[in-house]
Design an enzyme around this catalytic site. Structure first.
Site, PDB file in Angstrom:
ATOM      1  N   ASP A 109     -68.099   4.225  78.207  1.00 20.69           N
ATOM      2  CA  ASP A 109     -69.027   3.619  77.255  1.00 20.69           C
ATOM      3  C   ASP A 109     -69.361   2.168  77.559  1.00 20.69           C
ATOM      4  O   ASP A 109     -68.582   1.417  78.144  1.00 20.69           O
ATOM      5  CB  ASP A 109     -68.489   3.734  75.825  1.00 20.69           C
ATOM      6  N   GLU A 175     -63.959   4.203  74.556  1.00 14.61           N
ATOM      7  CA  GLU A 175     -62.781   3.334  74.686  1.00 14.61           C
ATOM      8  C   GLU A 175     -62.962   2.073  73.854  1.00 14.61           C
ATOM      9  O   GLU A 175     -61.990   1.523  73.329  1.00 14.61           O
ATOM     10  CB  GLU A 175     -62.552   2.958  76.163  1.00 14.61           C
TER      11      GLU A 175
END
Length: 448
Positions: A109, A175
Site C-alpha cells: 500500500d 501495512e
C-alpha cells in the site's frame, strides 16, 4: 590399538573436513549462481518498481498492484490465491526436494501524500481518504518491496528442481493501517491462515530505508521496532462562563496537567535501562468559544514500547495518572487504550543463524547492527506466530548525508532503485540457506 584409534580419528576428521569443504564449495557456487541471475533480472525489477510507484494505491485498495503480482506469479507456474484480507496475494512454490516452509513478505500500500520528487515516474494519482481528496504516493517504499519479492519469486521458481522445501510469497495489503471499521493488514492475513497449509517454519521480510546508504543492510536481534498502541482520554468537567471559572470545573486545565503528568511515566516510573519507550499526546479537542469553559474534552495519543512487561506497566500508569489528576480537580477522566501493532521481534536464534548469510551477500562491513527504533511494523503479527527476521535495506544514494535525505511518509521521500538488487539477493539467499541449514539440522537430530 592406539595407532588404530588415531588412524580412525584421522580418517573421520578427513571425511568431516572433506564434507565441510564440499558444502562450502556448493554454497559458494550457489551464491554465484543467484547473484548472476539477480543481476540479469535487475532491469526488470527496476521497471516493475517504477510502474508500481507511478500507480500507487491506498490501504485495502491495492487492486491493480495485486493483479500485477498475481499475473506475474501465475506466469511462473506458482500456485496463487488472491483476495486474502481484501487484496492480499499469496503464492506457493513447492520445491522438488523436501524441506521446511519459508515465507517471504512484501507490503503493497501507498500513503495519502502528494509527491514532490522530480522523477519521470512520479505519482500523479488522486483518491479519497477519510472523506478528503488526497494525493497518493509510495512514500514509504512499499513499491520497492513488491518489485523485490516479484524478482525473488522469478529467481526461485527457476531453481524449483533444486529447492529443498516450499516458499510462500506473501504480498500484504494495508501495512499502513486499514480504513476505519474494515480491519486488514498482517493481522487479518494471519487470521485468514496464510501461515498454515502448509505451516510456515520461518518468515523473512525487509524494509527499504531512505536514510541508509545503498549497499548496506541493517538489523537488530530481539525487539527491533516498537509496539504501537493508541490511547484516548476523555476529561469530564463542568461547564461555566469563561469569566467565572470557579463556577465550574475546567477540563482544559485538567487536560494540561494530565499531559504534563503523562511525561513523567517514561522519565520517572519505568526502567529505561531495559528498553526505550514513548508516550505522546497527538490531539486535544475541546471547547467551541473563547469565553466558555467546556463541559468535556478529549485527547488522543500514541504509546511506543519495546518490551511487553513495560507495555503493561505504562498502560496502567497512564490510567492511574489521568484518573487521579482529574479526581484531584473535581473532574473525571475516562481512559481507553487500544493495543495496536505488537513489537517487531527478531527471533535471536534465527537472527544468529542467518547473520552469516546477510554478511556473505552484502559484505561483512556493510551489515550494521543497529539500536531499536520506535517506529512500528505489522510484520510483527507474523512474528508472533513463527520465528521471523526483519531487516532494513539501504536506499539512500551513495555519498548522501543522511541528514539531507527526506524521511519516510513525506512528499520528498526518495530511494535509489539501484539498491533493489541487494534486496533480491538477500531474500533469495536467506531462503536457500535456511532450507539447506535446517534440512541438515533435521538430519543431525535424526542421527542422534
Amino acid at each position: 590399538m592406539k595407532i588404530f584409534i588415531t588412524l580412525k580419528s584421522f580418517l573421520l576428521a578427513a571425511l568431516v573436513c572433506g564434507a565441510t569443504f564440499q558444502t562450502y564449495a556448493q554454497k559458494n557456487f550457489l551464491e554465484k549462481e543467484v547473484f548472476a541471475k539477480a543481476d540479469e533480472l535487475n532491469d526488470k525489477v527496476i521497471k516493475w518498481r517504477r510502474e508500481i510507484h507511478e500507480n500507487p494505491e491506498l490501504s485495502n485498495r491495492e487492486f491493480k498492484t495485486a493483479e500485477k503480482v498475481a499475473n506475474h506469479l501465475k506466469s511462473l507456474g506458482i500456485e496463487v490465491e488472491t483476495g486474502i484480507a481484501y487484496t492480499g496475494v499469496v503464492g506457493i512454490l513447492k520445491g522438488d526436494k523436501p524441506g521446511p516452509v519459508v515465507a517471504l513478505r512484501a507490503d503493497m500500500d501507498g500513503l495519502p501524500v502528494v509527491e514532490r520528487v522530480d522523477i519521470p515516474f512520479a505519482s500523479k494519482v488522486k483518491d479519497t481518504y477519510n472523506g478528503q481528496d488526497v494525493g497518493v504516493m509510495h512514500a514509504c517504499g512499499h513499491d520497492t518491496h513488491v518489485a523485490i519479492l516479484m524478482g525473488v519469486a522469478e529467481l526461485l521458481s527457476g531453481m524449483k528442481k533444486d529447492l529443498k522445501g516450499t516458499v510462500k510469497f506473501i504480498f500484504q495489503p494495508a501495512e499502513e493501517g486499514a480504513p476505519p471499521s474494515e480491519g486488514g493488514g498482517a493481522e487479518m492475513m494471519v487470521e485468514k491462515g496464510v501461515l498454515e497449509n502448509p505451516k510456515v517454519d520461518a518468515i523473512f521480510g525487509l524494509h527499504i530505508n531512505s536514510q541508509t546508504e545503498v549497499g548496506k543492510l541493517v538489523y537488530k536481534s530481539g525487539g527491533t521496532l516498537a509496539a504501537a498502541d493508541v490511547f484516548r482520554i476523555k476529561v469530564l468537567g463542568k461547564q461555566s462562563h469563561g469569566s467565572q471559572p470557579w463556577g465550574g470545573v475546567d477540563p482544559i486545565v485538567v487536560a494540561a496537567q494530565i499531559v504534563n503528568g503523562l511525561q513523567t511515566i517514561v522519565s520517572r516510573q519505568v526502567d529505561l535501562t531495559n528498553e526505550a519507550a514513548v508516550v505522546t499526546v497527538g490531539t486535544i479537542h475541546g471547547g467551541v468559544r473563547h469565553n466558555i469553559i467546556p463541559e468535556d474534552l478529549e485527547m488522543t495519543g500514541t504509546i511506543r514500547t519495546l518490551d511487553t512487561e513495560m507495555q503493561d506497566i505504562i498502560h496502567e500508569k497512564i490510567k492511574i495518572t489521568a484518573e487521579k489528576i482529574a479526581e484531584s480537580a473535581g473532574a473525571k477522566a475516562i481512559v481507553e487504550i487500544d493495543k495496536g501493532v505488537p513489537v517487531t521481534y527478531n527471533d535471536p536464534e534465527l537472527t544468529t543463524e542467518m547473520l552469516p548469510t546477510l554478511m556473505s551477500v552484502a559484505g561483512e562491513s556493510n551489515v550494521i547492527n543497529t539500536k531499536a527504533r520506535t517506529g512500528a511494523e505489522d510484520f510483527s503479527f507474523f512474528q508472533k506466530e513463527v520465528p521471523g527476521l526483519f531487516f532494513f535495506l539501504g536506499g539512500m544514494p551513495i555519498g548522501t548525508n543522511p541528514a539531507d535525505a527526506a524521511p519516510h511518509h513525506t512528499p520528498d521521500f526518495y530511494v535509489d532503485d539501484s539498491g533493489l538488487n541487494l534486496g533480491v539477493k538477500a531474500l533469495t539467499m536467506l531462503t536457500l540457506n535456511y532450507m539447506d541449514q535446517n534440512k541438515m539440522n533435521q538430519k543431525v537430530k535424526t542421527v542422534r
